[in-house]
Every structure is written in C-alpha cells, then in structure tokens.
Design an enzyme around this catalytic site. Structure first.
Site, PDB file in Angstrom:
ATOM      1  N   GLU A  38       0.663  -1.046   0.152  1.00  0.00           N
ATOM      2  CA  GLU A  38      -0.073  -0.010  -0.004  1.00  0.00           C
ATOM      3  C   GLU A  38       0.850   1.156  -0.093  1.00  0.00           C
ATOM      4  O   GLU A  38       0.539   2.238  -0.745  1.00  0.00           O
ATOM      5  CB  GLU A  38      -0.912  -0.017   1.248  1.00  0.00           C
ATOM      6  CG  GLU A  38      -1.905  -1.076   1.351  1.00  0.00           C
ATOM      7  CD  GLU A  38      -2.782  -0.966   2.504  1.00  0.00           C
ATOM      8  OE1 GLU A  38      -3.507  -0.197   2.726  1.00  0.00           O
ATOM      9  OE2 GLU A  38      -2.580  -2.262   3.281  1.00  0.00           O
ATOM     10  N   SER A  85      32.901  17.171  22.180  1.00  0.00           N
ATOM     11  CA  SER A  85      33.032  15.600  22.527  1.00  0.00           C
ATOM     12  C   SER A  85      32.852  15.418  23.895  1.00  0.00           C
ATOM     13  O   SER A  85      32.587  16.392  24.691  1.00  0.00           O
ATOM     14  CB  SER A  85      34.155  15.073  21.963  1.00  0.00           C
ATOM     15  OG  SER A  85      35.354  15.577  22.956  1.00  0.00           O
ATOM     16  N   GLU A 115      21.859   8.012  28.906  1.00  0.00           N
ATOM     17  CA  GLU A 115      21.488   7.537  27.660  1.00  0.00           C
ATOM     18  C   GLU A 115      22.626   6.450  27.138  1.00  0.00           C
ATOM     19  O   GLU A 115      23.879   6.433  27.839  1.00  0.00           O
ATOM     20  CB  GLU A 115      21.534   8.654  26.492  1.00  0.00           C
ATOM     21  CG  GLU A 115      20.476   9.748  26.744  1.00  0.00           C
ATOM     22  CD  GLU A 115      20.766  10.878  26.054  1.00  0.00           C
ATOM     23  OE1 GLU A 115      21.529  10.782  24.930  1.00  0.00           O
ATOM     24  OE2 GLU A 115      20.403  11.969  26.496  1.00  0.00           O
ATOM     25  N   LYS A 117      25.511   5.257  24.741  1.00  0.00           N
ATOM     26  CA  LYS A 117      26.483   5.583  23.846  1.00  0.00           C
ATOM     27  C   LYS A 117      26.405   4.858  22.732  1.00  0.00           C
ATOM     28  O   LYS A 117      27.135   3.834  22.457  1.00  0.00           O
ATOM     29  CB  LYS A 117      27.743   5.967  24.712  1.00  0.00           C
ATOM     30  CG  LYS A 117      28.898   6.754  23.764  1.00  0.00           C
ATOM     31  CD  LYS A 117      30.241   7.083  24.536  1.00  0.00           C
ATOM     32  CE  LYS A 117      31.079   8.073  23.855  1.00  0.00           C
ATOM     33  NZ  LYS A 117      31.306   7.702  22.664  1.00  0.00           N
ATOM     34  N   ASP A 119      27.310   3.794  19.175  1.00  0.00           N
ATOM     35  CA  ASP A 119      28.959   3.700  18.401  1.00  0.00           C
ATOM     36  C   ASP A 119      28.648   3.918  16.981  1.00  0.00           C
ATOM     37  O   ASP A 119      28.566   2.860  16.185  1.00  0.00           O
ATOM     38  CB  ASP A 119      29.483   2.131  18.684  1.00  0.00           C
ATOM     39  CG  ASP A 119      30.897   2.438  18.567  1.00  0.00           C
ATOM     40  OD1 ASP A 119      31.498   3.407  18.171  1.00  0.00           O
ATOM     41  OD2 ASP A 119      31.486   1.257  18.723  1.00  0.00           O
ATOM     42  N   TYR A 224      19.895  13.079  20.158  1.00  0.00           N
ATOM     43  CA  TYR A 224      20.135  12.999  21.278  1.00  0.00           C
ATOM     44  C   TYR A 224      20.361  14.592  21.794  1.00  0.00           C
ATOM     45  O   TYR A 224      20.157  14.769  23.165  1.00  0.00           O
ATOM     46  CB  TYR A 224      21.193  12.433  21.976  1.00  0.00           C
ATOM     47  CG  TYR A 224      22.598  12.515  21.191  1.00  0.00           C
ATOM     48  CD1 TYR A 224      23.256  13.415  21.025  1.00  0.00           C
ATOM     49  CD2 TYR A 224      22.887  11.410  20.529  1.00  0.00           C
ATOM     50  CE1 TYR A 224      24.215  13.811  20.435  1.00  0.00           C
ATOM     51  CE2 TYR A 224      24.164  11.419  19.794  1.00  0.00           C
ATOM     52  CZ  TYR A 224      24.814  12.372  19.629  1.00  0.00           C
ATOM     53  OH  TYR A 224      25.788  12.577  18.814  1.00  0.00           O
ATOM     54  N   LYS A 288      24.104  12.824  31.591  1.00  0.00           N
ATOM     55  CA  LYS A 288      23.895  14.050  31.415  1.00  0.00           C
ATOM     56  C   LYS A 288      23.036  14.747  32.494  1.00  0.00           C
ATOM     57  O   LYS A 288      22.139  14.251  33.112  1.00  0.00           O
ATOM     58  CB  LYS A 288      23.168  14.580  30.146  1.00  0.00           C
ATOM     59  CG  LYS A 288      23.719  13.851  28.896  1.00  0.00           C
ATOM     60  CD  LYS A 288      22.863  14.007  27.711  1.00  0.00           C
ATOM     61  CE  LYS A 288      23.811  13.393  26.301  1.00  0.00           C
ATOM     62  NZ  LYS A 288      22.867  13.312  25.283  1.00  0.00           N
ATOM     63  N   LYS A 312      32.845   4.439  29.663  1.00  0.00           N
ATOM     64  CA  LYS A 312      33.056   3.747  28.422  1.00  0.00           C
ATOM     65  C   LYS A 312      33.245   2.322  28.993  1.00  0.00           C
ATOM     66  O   LYS A 312      33.767   1.832  29.935  1.00  0.00           O
ATOM     67  CB  LYS A 312      34.579   4.165  27.812  1.00  0.00           C
ATOM     68  CG  LYS A 312      34.356   5.622  26.995  1.00  0.00           C
ATOM     69  CD  LYS A 312      33.901   5.258  25.789  1.00  0.00           C
ATOM     70  CE  LYS A 312      34.268   5.912  24.705  1.00  0.00           C
ATOM     71  NZ  LYS A 312      35.728   6.285  24.477  1.00  0.00           N
ATOM     72  N   CYS A 406      38.640 -30.739  -1.043  1.00  0.00           N
ATOM     73  CA  CYS A 406      37.847 -30.792   0.397  1.00  0.00           C
ATOM     74  C   CYS A 406      38.217 -31.361   1.403  1.00  0.00           C
ATOM     75  O   CYS A 406      38.510 -32.688   1.279  1.00  0.00           O
ATOM     76  CB  CYS A 406      36.407 -30.970  -0.167  1.00  0.00           C
ATOM     77  SG  CYS A 406      35.367 -31.133   1.214  1.00  0.00           S
ATOM     78  N   CYS A 409      35.685 -34.510   1.977  1.00  0.00           N
ATOM     79  CA  CYS A 409      35.564 -35.540   0.943  1.00  0.00           C
ATOM     80  C   CYS A 409      36.464 -35.583  -0.187  1.00  0.00           C
ATOM     81  O   CYS A 409      36.404 -36.436  -1.027  1.00  0.00           O
ATOM     82  CB  CYS A 409      34.179 -35.378   0.441  1.00  0.00           C
ATOM     83  SG  CYS A 409      34.176 -34.080  -0.904  1.00  0.00           S
ATOM     84  N   CYS A 424      33.100 -26.685  -2.506  1.00  0.00           N
ATOM     85  CA  CYS A 424      33.240 -28.113  -2.731  1.00  0.00           C
ATOM     86  C   CYS A 424      31.919 -28.354  -3.554  1.00  0.00           C
ATOM     87  O   CYS A 424      30.908 -28.075  -2.915  1.00  0.00           O
ATOM     88  CB  CYS A 424      33.238 -28.853  -1.408  1.00  0.00           C
ATOM     89  SG  CYS A 424      32.932 -30.615  -1.727  1.00  0.00           S
ATOM     90  N   CYS A 429      29.217 -34.842  -0.302  1.00  0.00           N
ATOM     91  CA  CYS A 429      30.190 -34.287   0.817  1.00  0.00           C
ATOM     92  C   CYS A 429      29.655 -34.471   2.116  1.00  0.00           C
ATOM     93  O   CYS A 429      28.631 -33.870   2.413  1.00  0.00           O
ATOM     94  CB  CYS A 429      30.460 -32.857   0.395  1.00  0.00           C
ATOM     95  SG  CYS A 429      31.697 -32.236   1.766  1.00  0.00           S
TER      96      CYS A 429
HETATM   97  S1  IVH Z   1      25.839  13.852  23.608  1.00  0.00           S
HETATM   98  C1  IVH Z   1      28.087  17.734  24.136  1.00  0.00           C
HETATM   99  N1  IVH Z   1      24.829  11.619  23.593  1.00  0.00           N
HETATM  100  O1  IVH Z   1      29.725  10.473  21.576  1.00  0.00           O
HETATM  101  C2  IVH Z   1      27.360  16.495  23.939  1.00  0.00           C
HETATM  102  N2  IVH Z   1      26.744  11.818  22.499  1.00  0.00           N
HETATM  103  O2  IVH Z   1      32.460  11.922  22.449  1.00  0.00           O
HETATM  104  C3  IVH Z   1      28.044  15.457  23.062  1.00  0.00           C
HETATM  105  N3  IVH Z   1      27.587   9.863  21.333  1.00  0.00           N
HETATM  106  O3  IVH Z   1      30.577  12.843  19.432  1.00  0.00           O
HETATM  107  C4  IVH Z   1      27.122  14.465  22.494  1.00  0.00           C
HETATM  108  N4  IVH Z   1      25.793   8.554  21.920  1.00  0.00           N
HETATM  109  O4  IVH Z   1      29.045  11.007  18.455  1.00  0.00           O
HETATM  110  C5  IVH Z   1      25.784  12.349  23.317  1.00  0.00           C
HETATM  111  N5  IVH Z   1      23.380   9.780  23.653  1.00  0.00           N
HETATM  112  C6  IVH Z   1      24.595  10.322  23.292  1.00  0.00           C
HETATM  113  C7  IVH Z   1      25.720   9.815  22.332  1.00  0.00           C
HETATM  114  C8  IVH Z   1      26.747  10.499  21.875  1.00  0.00           C
HETATM  115  C9  IVH Z   1      26.917   8.487  21.272  1.00  0.00           C
HETATM  116  C10 IVH Z   1      28.835  10.100  20.715  1.00  0.00           C
HETATM  117  C11 IVH Z   1      28.786  11.601  19.821  1.00  0.00           C
HETATM  118  C12 IVH Z   1      29.906  12.541  20.197  1.00  0.00           C
HETATM  119  C13 IVH Z   1      30.595  11.401  21.275  1.00  0.00           C
HETATM  120  C14 IVH Z   1      30.998  12.168  22.380  1.00  0.00           C
END
Ligand code: IVH
Length: 675
Positions: A38, A85, A115, A117, A119, A224, A288, A312, A406, A409, A424, A429
């Site tokens: 749809e 960062s 939250e 983090k 990747d 975020y 945060k 981390k 193989c 076999c 194979c 086999c």
């Molecule tokens: S907050 C000033 N929230 O982590 C606040 N960052 O080293 C900065 N990341 O470059 C970001 N999950 O790529 C925030 N829930 C999250 C995140 C997050 C992944 C990454 C983001 C940032 C790096 C900070």
C-alpha cells in the site's frame, strides 16, 4: 483543465502528508499501519503526479529521498555551534568524581539522565520552518562535511517535522549489527575489503559521493540533543527529548532518569551485562545533567561540556593466539577458513574461533598459524581478527594455504570466476550433509526438537543417516545403541521426528536449503504453489511472476530441481509421509481470502505456531493493521495494533475465540467473512 490541475495539486499535498506519516510509523516508531504494497502504491501515485507537475517538487517531498551524486567532493560546513566531544569515565570512581565536581560547581544537588552511547558517527541536522535543509558530519567539531543528500536516504530522519520550527538537532547515525554482518558477508563474497566494525561501516556508507550507495545501506539514527537550545523554553534535557519525539524524531527508548550517581552506576552495571543483546553497538553510557539551567551554569571547556560524561565499557578488543586454521564446509559447499584461537574473554563472552571469510582475507591481513592477533567483538557481532602482531612472531609460524581439495570428501575445490568464495561441488560431501541436516532440523525449518548438531554428528558418524530423508527411517533399536541415549531419549527423538512430518509446506521448502530461499521466500512459494509438485514443475517465468521472487531466487530453485539427487530426496520424503501440500488433509481453505494480524502473546501457542495454523487454513497473516485486515487476534499485552484495530472497527478475537476458529473455521467464519 485548471480544475484537474487543482485537484492534482491537492492530491499531491495529501499524498505527501500520508507518506510522511507512514514513513514515521514504519521507520521511527517501528509500528507500521499499512502494508508495504500500500505504501508503494501511494509512493508511485505521488511520483506519477510529481512527474506531471515537476514545478511542485520540493526537497522535503517523500519522493526525494535519493538525490544526485555530489560532484567534486563534499562541501565544508562550519557548525554554528561546535559539536563538542565528551570527557570519559572508566570506573565507578571516575563517575563519583564527576558527580562531586558537578555538585560543587552547581552549588546544589543535581539529577542525571542516562543514555546509551551509540557507536556510530555524530551528525547535525538543520531544519528551517520544519523542513530538513542541511545535514553535516561532526568533522573536527568546528567544520564538518555537507552530507545532506546522503542523510536524506536515512529513512528514520524526518524530512518534515510535526511543527514548522527552525532548529538544529544532533544525533548519532549508526548501522544495526545485523545490517553490518550482512554487508560484510556480501563484501567477502565479492572479494571486497571488509569494514572493521559497524561504526566504520556507518561512516563509510554516509561518506559516499553517490547517495544511491548510501540508500542501499541500512542506516539508522537516534537523536539526542538540540544545538543552542534556549532553556527559557524548555527546562530539562528529558523535556527536550520528549519534544524531539513529538516533532517526529527517533529518540532512543533506553533513557533513564537517575536522581543520583548511585543509580547511574546501577544502570552502568546492568548495561555492561546486556549490551550484547541490543540490535546495535554501544560503547558506553552517556550521563547528562538533566536541568538545562544547571547545564548552562556549568558550561564547557574547549573540548567538552562540564555537565556530561561518557562512561566507556571495558575495551572489547583482546589478544589471542591462532592455534590453527581450520576449513569449514557450509551447507551449500562454500569453504571458509576458520581461526581456532586460544579461548579469550571479550565483551563478556569467551571466544575460541573467528571466521577468516576467504583466502584473500587471510592473505591481506597476513594471518599465520601460531600468530598473536588482536581480536574484536562489537556486541553480538561474530568475533573477528583485527590484525596480526608480526612483532611477536618467533619464526615457527606457518603461512596458511587454501587446500586444493575438500577436507571432508577430498573432492577438488572450485573457485568461481570473479568470486572470492571457494566451493566443494560434491553433493555427497559429508560436511555439507552435516550442515544441511542441521538446517533441515532447525527451528524455522522442520523444527525437530532434540536433534541438534551433536546428535546429528553422532548419527552421521555411526552411518545411520546420510541425508534428511534417512531421519524418518531411524529405529528405536538403532538409537538405543548409541552412546548417551536411553529408552526415553530415543523415543522422544523418534516422536519429534515423526511429529515434524506434519510441518507446513513452507517449512519444508525452507528446510530443503535451496540457495537464496529464506523462510520468507519459502512462505510465498508455499502460498503461491500450494504443493511441492507445483513448485517443482515451475519455470523461471512462473517463479519471477511472484512479486517477491527475483531472478536470483528463481534461478536457484530451477537449478535445485534440475538435479537428480534433489528430486530423489523430495520423492523419498514424500514416500515417507512428510507433508507436501499447503492444504490441510481435507483440502479445504476455510479462511482463504481473510487477513489476520496477531498481536500480544497467546498462552497456548507461540506466534509462529498461531501464524502457521492460520496460514494452513488459507488465511493471509500480515504484520500491520489496516482497513484490509479482517481479524486481529489479541493476546496478553497487546499494544498499538489492538488500539489501531479498535479505531478502525476491526473484529478483535481473544485467544479462546481464536482457538474456536481454528477448530471450527467454517461455521465461525461464514457470516463474518464480509467484514
Ligand atoms: S551527547 C556535548 N549523547 O559520543 C554532548 N553523544 O564523545 C555531546 N554519542 O561525538 C554529545 N551517543 O558521536 C551524546 N547519547 C549520546 C551519544 C553521544 C553517542 C557520541 C557522539 C559524540 C561522542 C562524544
């Protein structure tokens, strides 16, 4: 003339609204309310009308997800407000020190929001009057790259917001683990270099000059924060996330309000244990300060805000030693080298093997038997070898040579032109037979309880079976003589094997292990052809006429049934009483033409059982409720699908009513089927 034009412009506007909404339901909420077909119809209608009125096409139209390639590289974008960062924390003590600093500077108690983090890679999304106008990578935090065209292809990024606001939103683009695994498998098969982890795959996919390539990759986003949010309007970070949600953004459901750092640590411990179970990779927990006023008061250093920190997880790389490189022969004969490692703890589980994909991969990474290697695991992702450590070689290491024949076999191996995979091609086999039988007995196939890899190996080693049909001729006397089998376990296994004869046709088609035929395709084929005989007789044209069956699957089916040994297997299965037809024994399809949706959990049936019961009676079972749905079967904890059904006035069945219908389908349905 003009009246038609007006009507068409009106319709374009309507279609755009509808498509934005359905896109949101599907990609952001993961809860579609219409079928894919749809959706496609609405999209096709919009595209047709837009072709007629190209002057109306704006970049926020749902038809504009894929734009044109960028010529001459990405333009630079200077971030209006830098993307900072985060400072890191690696222990409970680090977190406690962070909390102490925060409270000291704030001069008061604070509460936190935690939250995941994600990747992936940070992006900034700019909206003007509710329309997505620019997207950029983080870059060095000051200057990023303009990847607007590519971000448009990420379906969970709204092109248009619920309100006509202007703002800059930040989030993380990532590739789900499953998508990453599939992408790397495909690349390995084509002999292309593999991505080292889902983050690199996401970054590589987003930084493509041709947005079509980005569109073909499965990327997702969680947003975020808002760049330069004025805390006069919104008081807390939680409120900010809720507002983003209301505007139509995808916000992570895993957000936790923690009144103190003790609760933050509890949460960290919980996620350390279960991060592998998430469908995407995370590398930590972001903490945060909730109050935006306190955030503003604390401010930032040149690099990172003082009001947030990233805990981390312990590194998910480790060093292991390659004890040997074995050769694994798959179900379809593909031969892959497999590294046997010293058992090594990584990301919460012990790893003792890692796939090496193919010969080229081993050569490119210069991995030798006896080498120390860095291994890595990104969440659920199969462990892999990042690199070898040549500096730790003693001289006794041996280079790996792909065998010519193989290992199971002795049949000569073949490398297809242009493919990295070696095969194979001997159907007899034993290694392939082993994998084929494992597949045959597996959950989505014939679902034979108690018949796992170890038992299958035992049966093969004792020459009791060679192929799946032999399972149905096993006897009690044969089993009871095997090690680890008693009277009870022997009888249980025989019962489970006998029980599997009744599985729906779709399960059998999938169980045969025809290349490229997954359980979805098997279901389509069973529904379309109704019997194994009809499927076996079908040619390319008839197969490709089915909407979801493409050339590749069709060719594979035709090729499967062109081989004598496959036909003999199917004939024997039929002769041994395995169900070969979609219909029930009576040959009736009392629920034909009716569409069912299941929601919530049933007490007496798994979702899969309930679905196949309904399908066996001819019903169509779909995942989303629409006006075309006839019945919704609602179990415990039924959610939004139930609400949607109520809203549309669709008949809702409880478990008892469902059971009555599958037992007495005819009488029950007759007066209702016009629903
Ligand atoms: S907050 C000033 N929230 O982590 C606040 N960052 O080293 C900065 N990341 O470059 C970001 N999950 O790529 C925030 N829930 C999250 C995140 C997050 C992944 C990454 C983001 C940032 C790096 C900070």
């Amino acid at each position: 003339m003009d009246r038609t034009r007006d009507a068409e412009l009106q319709r374009i506007a309507e279609l755009r609204e509808q498509l934005h909404y359905h896109n949101y339901r599907y990609y952001v909420l993961d809860d579609p309310v219409i079928d894919d077909s749809e959706y496609d119809q609405l999209m096709q209608e919009l595209i047709r009308l837009e072709e007629k009125h190209p002057e109306t096409v704006t970049p926020d139209s749902p038809s504009q997800r894929v734009g044109h390639p960028v010529v001459g590289g990405f333009a630079q974008v200077e971030h209006r407000i830098p993307l900072l960062s985060l400072g890191n924390a690696f222990s409970k003590q680090d977190l406690e020190e962070f909390d102490e600093r925060v409270r000291r500077w704030a001069g008061q108690e604070v509460d936190y929001v935690c939250e995941l983090k994600f990747d992936g890679l940070a992006v900034s999304l700019t909206y003007e009057n509710g329309v997505f106008v620019q997207g950029a990578t983080r870059g060095d935090g000051q200057i990023g790259e303009d990847v607007t065209q590519n971000l448009r292809t990420v379906r969970s990024i709204p092109l248009k917001l619920a309100d006509p606001v202007s703002l800059e939103v930040r989030g993380e683009v990532f590739m789900p683990k499953r998508a990453y695994e599939i992408l790397n498998q495909e690349r390995a098969a084509r002999g292309e270099p593999l991505f080292a982890n889902p983050r690199n795959a996401a970054a590589g996919s987003l930084r493509q000059l041709d947005p079509k390539i980005t569109a073909s990759r499965w990327l997702d986003i969680y947003v975020y924060s808002i760049g330069g949010l004025n805390y006069d309007q919104i008081a807390t970070h939680l409120d900010c996330l809720n507002w983003l949600k209301r505007l139509g953004f995808k916000v992570s459901p895993y957000i936790k309000h923690c009144p103190s750092i003790a609760e933050v640590w509890e949460l960290v411990e919980v996620w350390t244990g279960k991060r592998d179970s998430l469908p995407f990779a995370i590398d930590g927990i972001v903490v945060k300060v909730n109050s935006l006023a306190v955030q503003a008061q604390l401010g930032a250093t040149a690099k990172s805000p003082r009001w947030a920190v990233a805990y981390k997880f312990p590194a998910d790389q480790a060093v292991a030693r390659v004890l040997d490189i074995e050769i694994n022969v798959g179900r379809t004969g593909v031969v892959t080298p497999l590294a046997i490692l010293t058992p090594t703890l990584i990301a919460g589980s012990t790893v003792s093997r890692a796939t090496l994909h193919n010969e080229d991969y081993v050569k490119a990474k210069d991995i030798r038997i006896g080498d120390y290697v860095v291994i890595q695991k990104a969440g659920d992702v199969i462990p892999e070898i990042v690199r070898s450590l040549p500096e730790r070689r003693s001289g006794s290491e041996r280079a790996f040579e792909m065998p010519q024949s193989c290992p199971a076999c002795s049949h000569p191996l073949k490398r297809e032109e242009g493919e990295a995979a070696v095969r194979c091609v001997n159907f007899e086999c034993p290694a392939q037979a082993y994998e084929r039988i494992i597949h045959f007995a597996s959950r989505d196939a014939m679902d034979i309880e108690g018949l796992g890899p170890a038992v299958i190996k035992q049966l093969l080693d004792n020459h009791l079976i060679e192929n799946p049909a032999d399972l149905y001729q096993l006897t009690f006397d044969q089993l009871i003589n095997l090690e680890r089998f008693g009277a009870k376990s022997a009888q249980n296994l025989l019962d489970a094997i006998a029980e599997s004869k009744k599985r729906p046709l779709a399960n059998l088609i999938f169980a045969l292990g025809i290349r490229h035929v997954g359980s979805e395709a098997a279901r389509e084929l069973a529904a379309h052809f109704g019997s194994m005989e009809n499927l076996r007789a079908a040619g390319m044209e008839e197969l490709t006429a089915i909407h979801t069956i493409g050339e590749k699957i069709a060719a594979s089916i035709v090729s499967y049934f062109s081989r004598g040994e496959n036909n003999r297997l199917v004939d024997r299965l039929a002769a041994l009483g395995v169900n070969m037809a979609e219909h029930r024994a009576e040959g009736t399809q009392p629920l034909a033409g009716l569409t069912f949706v299941l929601t919530g959990t049933l007490e007496q049936y798994t979702r899969q059982e309930a679905e196949s019961l309904l399908r066996g009676l001819g019903a169509h079972v779909t995942g989303s409720v629409s006006r075309n749905t006839n019945y919704v079967v609602a179990g415990e904890k039924a959610g939004s699908k139930l609400a949607k059904a109520q809203q549309l006035g669709i008949t809702i069945l409880n478990e008892q009513q469902f059971i009555e219908i599958i037992r007495q389908p005819k009488q029950e349905m007759e007066h209702d089927s016009g629903n």
